[in-house]
Design a protein around this motif. Structure first.
Motif, PDB file in Angstrom:
ATOM      1  N   LEU A 289       0.955  -1.188   0.031  1.00  0.00           N
ATOM      2  CA  LEU A 289      -0.082  -0.038   0.073  1.00  0.00           C
ATOM      3  C   LEU A 289       0.727   1.256   0.005  1.00  0.00           C
ATOM      4  O   LEU A 289       0.352   2.344  -0.213  1.00  0.00           O
ATOM      5  N   ARG A 290       2.100   1.117   0.237  1.00  0.00           N
ATOM      6  CA  ARG A 290       3.074   2.264   0.236  1.00  0.00           C
ATOM      7  C   ARG A 290       2.870   2.950  -1.124  1.00  0.00           C
ATOM      8  O   ARG A 290       3.352   4.381  -1.387  1.00  0.00           O
ATOM      9  N   LYS A 291       2.832   2.372  -2.422  1.00  0.00           N
ATOM     10  CA  LYS A 291       2.466   2.981  -3.630  1.00  0.00           C
ATOM     11  C   LYS A 291       1.471   3.511  -3.868  1.00  0.00           C
ATOM     12  O   LYS A 291       0.183   2.998  -3.406  1.00  0.00           O
ATOM     13  N   GLU A 292       1.485   4.726  -4.090  1.00  0.00           N
ATOM     14  CA  GLU A 292       0.157   5.745  -4.350  1.00  0.00           C
ATOM     15  C   GLU A 292      -0.937   5.324  -5.279  1.00  0.00           C
ATOM     16  O   GLU A 292      -2.085   5.239  -4.998  1.00  0.00           O
ATOM     17  N   GLU A 318       2.680   3.670   7.433  1.00  0.00           N
ATOM     18  CA  GLU A 318       3.525   4.586   6.895  1.00  0.00           C
ATOM     19  C   GLU A 318       4.780   3.745   7.191  1.00  0.00           C
ATOM     20  O   GLU A 318       5.189   2.922   8.143  1.00  0.00           O
ATOM     21  N   LEU A 319       5.760   3.852   6.237  1.00  0.00           N
ATOM     22  CA  LEU A 319       7.263   3.006   6.457  1.00  0.00           C
ATOM     23  C   LEU A 319       7.925   4.381   6.106  1.00  0.00           C
ATOM     24  O   LEU A 319       7.905   4.812   5.118  1.00  0.00           O
ATOM     25  N   ASP A 320       9.235   4.394   6.992  1.00  0.00           N
ATOM     26  CA  ASP A 320      10.137   5.404   6.894  1.00  0.00           C
ATOM     27  C   ASP A 320      11.117   5.095   5.828  1.00  0.00           C
ATOM     28  O   ASP A 320      11.169   3.595   5.410  1.00  0.00           O
ATOM     29  N   SER A 321      11.928   5.893   5.434  1.00  0.00           N
ATOM     30  CA  SER A 321      13.006   5.447   4.511  1.00  0.00           C
ATOM     31  C   SER A 321      14.029   4.411   4.858  1.00  0.00           C
ATOM     32  O   SER A 321      14.403   3.549   3.967  1.00  0.00           O
ATOM     33  N   THR A 322      14.362   4.385   6.072  1.00  0.00           N
ATOM     34  CA  THR A 322      15.207   3.412   6.746  1.00  0.00           C
ATOM     35  C   THR A 322      14.376   2.025   6.833  1.00  0.00           C
ATOM     36  O   THR A 322      15.274   1.135   6.171  1.00  0.00           O
TER      37      THR A 322
END
Length: 332
Positions: A289-292, A318-322
C-alpha cells in the motif's frame, strides 16, 4: 432461532479509504476476495461470518469472479445468499465486483474476451448474486484471439446498459493496459482499475504497469499481496503439513517454491515487523500500500481471525526510508 445481522455502527471509524485513480470512487485499503473458501464445498456459516465481520471492520469491497468456487459459480451463489439474508439493506454501502474471461461453460463462447462471452457471463453472474448491477466488472485476462477493441467495447456496452458502474482489467501487461486505457477513453468509459498480483516476492507491476496506470488515471488493486500466505507467520518455522504449499493438489503454491533462501528472508522481514509492533502479514500489506497508485490490497481468508489480523495493517501503514531500505536489502 434466526438472528438478524446488525452491522457495527463504528465500522467506518478506523478503515482507510483511498481514491481509485482519477475517479470519484474510494476503496477500502483492505478488500475481501472470494477466490477460495466461499464455494459450495465450503461451510456457508463460516463464509457468512467472514463477510459480515469484514463489513463490521469497514471492508466495503467484495471481489468475485464467475469461476470462483469451487465449483465454478458457487462463490457468487454463496455471496448472493448472504447478501439476501443479511446485507441487502446495505447494498449501497458496498462495492461488489466480478469478472469474466476464464473457462465457465463448454463450446466456443464459454471463456475469453468476446462480446458474446463477456455479456453472457455477466448476465449469469448477476442472476447468481441476485443483483441488478455490479459496481466493477473486469475482463479477467487478455484474449490473444479477440481484438482488444471488441473486449473493451463489451465493457463500455455493459456500463451503458447499467449492468456495471465501472470497468477494470486483470492480468494485462503494461503494454496491453496502455492500449486498453486508450480504447476505453475513446469510447467514453474510462478504465477504473487494474487487478494485478503484487507482493514483496512478486514485483512485476513496478516494471512499467504502475506508470501506465498513473498516466492513464487508473488505480490498482493488488491480489496475492501475502504471496499465497507465504508472507505470514505460517511459514516462519518451515512448511506446516496442513498448509497450501504442502498440499499436493494446490494449483499455485508448491513446496518447491518455499526455498531455504525465501524462508530466511521471511524470518528477517518478520524481525522488522516485530520492531514495528506488527505481524508479518500487516507489514507485507503496508509495504504494498506504500505505492500511491495502489488503492487497495485484496486479501483472502479461511477464518475470521485472518481478516482481523490483516485489517490491523491500517493501524501502521507508514514506512520510513530506513525501513524501506532495510526491506529492499533483504529482498535483494
Amino acid at each position: 432461532m434466526m438472528t438478524t445481522y446488525v452491522p457495527n455502527e463504528q465500522r467506518y471509524d478506523s478503515m482507510v479509504y483511498n481514491r481509485c485513480g482519477r475517479s470519484g470512487l474510494k476503496l477500502p485499503a483492505v478488500s475481501l476476495g472470494l477466490w477460495h473458501n466461499f464455494g459450495d464445498v465450503d461451510t456457508l456459516a463460516n463464509a457468512k461470518s467472514m463477510i459480515c465481520r469484514s463489513f463490521d471492520l469497514g471492508i466495503t469491497h467484495f471481489d468475485l469472479a464467475n469461476n470462483y468456487g469451487p465449483s465454478a459459480g458457487s462463490a457468487e451463489e454463496t455471496f448472493g445468499k448472504i447478501l439476501k439474508s443479511d446485507l441487502a439493506a446495505y447494498r449501497d454501502e458496498m462495492i461488489v465486483s466480478t469478472k469474466a474471461g476464464y473457462y465457465m461453460w463448454p463450446g466456443p463462447y464459454g471463456e475469453w474476451g468476446s462480446k458474446k462471452n463477456m455479456i453472457s457471463s455477466l448476465d449469469q453472474s448477476l442472476k447468481r448474486m441476485g443483483l441488478d448491477y455490479v459496481d466493477i466488472f473486469y475482463s479477467h485476462r487478455p484474449d490473444p484471439n479477440t481484438p482488444m477493441e471488441e473486449t473493451m467495447g463489451a465493457l463500455d456496452l455493459i456500463v451503458r446498459q447499467g449492468k456495471a458502474l465501472y470497468v477494470g482489467i486483470s492480468n494485462y501487461s503494461a503494454e496491453q493496459t496502455k492500449q486498453a486505457i486508450q480504447i476505453l477513453k475513446s469510447l467514453g468509459t474510462p478504465l477504473l482499475i487494474h487487478q494485478a498480483t503484487y507482493s514483496m516476492f512478486n514485483r512485476w507491476v513496478e516494471n512499467g504497469l504502475l506508470e501506465e496506470l498513473e498516466e492513464g488515471g487508473a488505480g490498482c488493486i493488488a491480489f496475492s499481496p501475502l504471496a499465497q500466505g507465504v508472507l505470514t507467520n505460517r511459514y516462519l518455522d518451515g512448511i506446516p503439513l496442513d498448509s497450501r504449499a504442502a498440499s499436493s493438489n494446490s494449483p499455485f503454491l508448491k513446496e518447491k517454491d518455499i526455498t531455504e533462501e525465501k524462508l530466511n528472508k521471511i524470518k528477517q522481514l518478520n524481525e522488522i515487523a516485530i520492531g514495528r509492533g506488527q505481524t508479518l502479514a500487516q507489514l507485507a500489506l503496508a509495504w504494498v500500500l506504500r505505492k500511491e497508485r495502489v488503492a487497495s490490497v485484496l486479501i483472502g481468508a479461511s477464518k475470521v481471525s485472518q481478516i482481523e489480523d490483516n485489517v490491523g495493517a491500517i493501524n501502521r501503514l507508514e514506512l520510513d526510508s530506513t525501513e524501506i531500505e532495510q526491506i529492499e536489502t533483504i529482498l535483494r
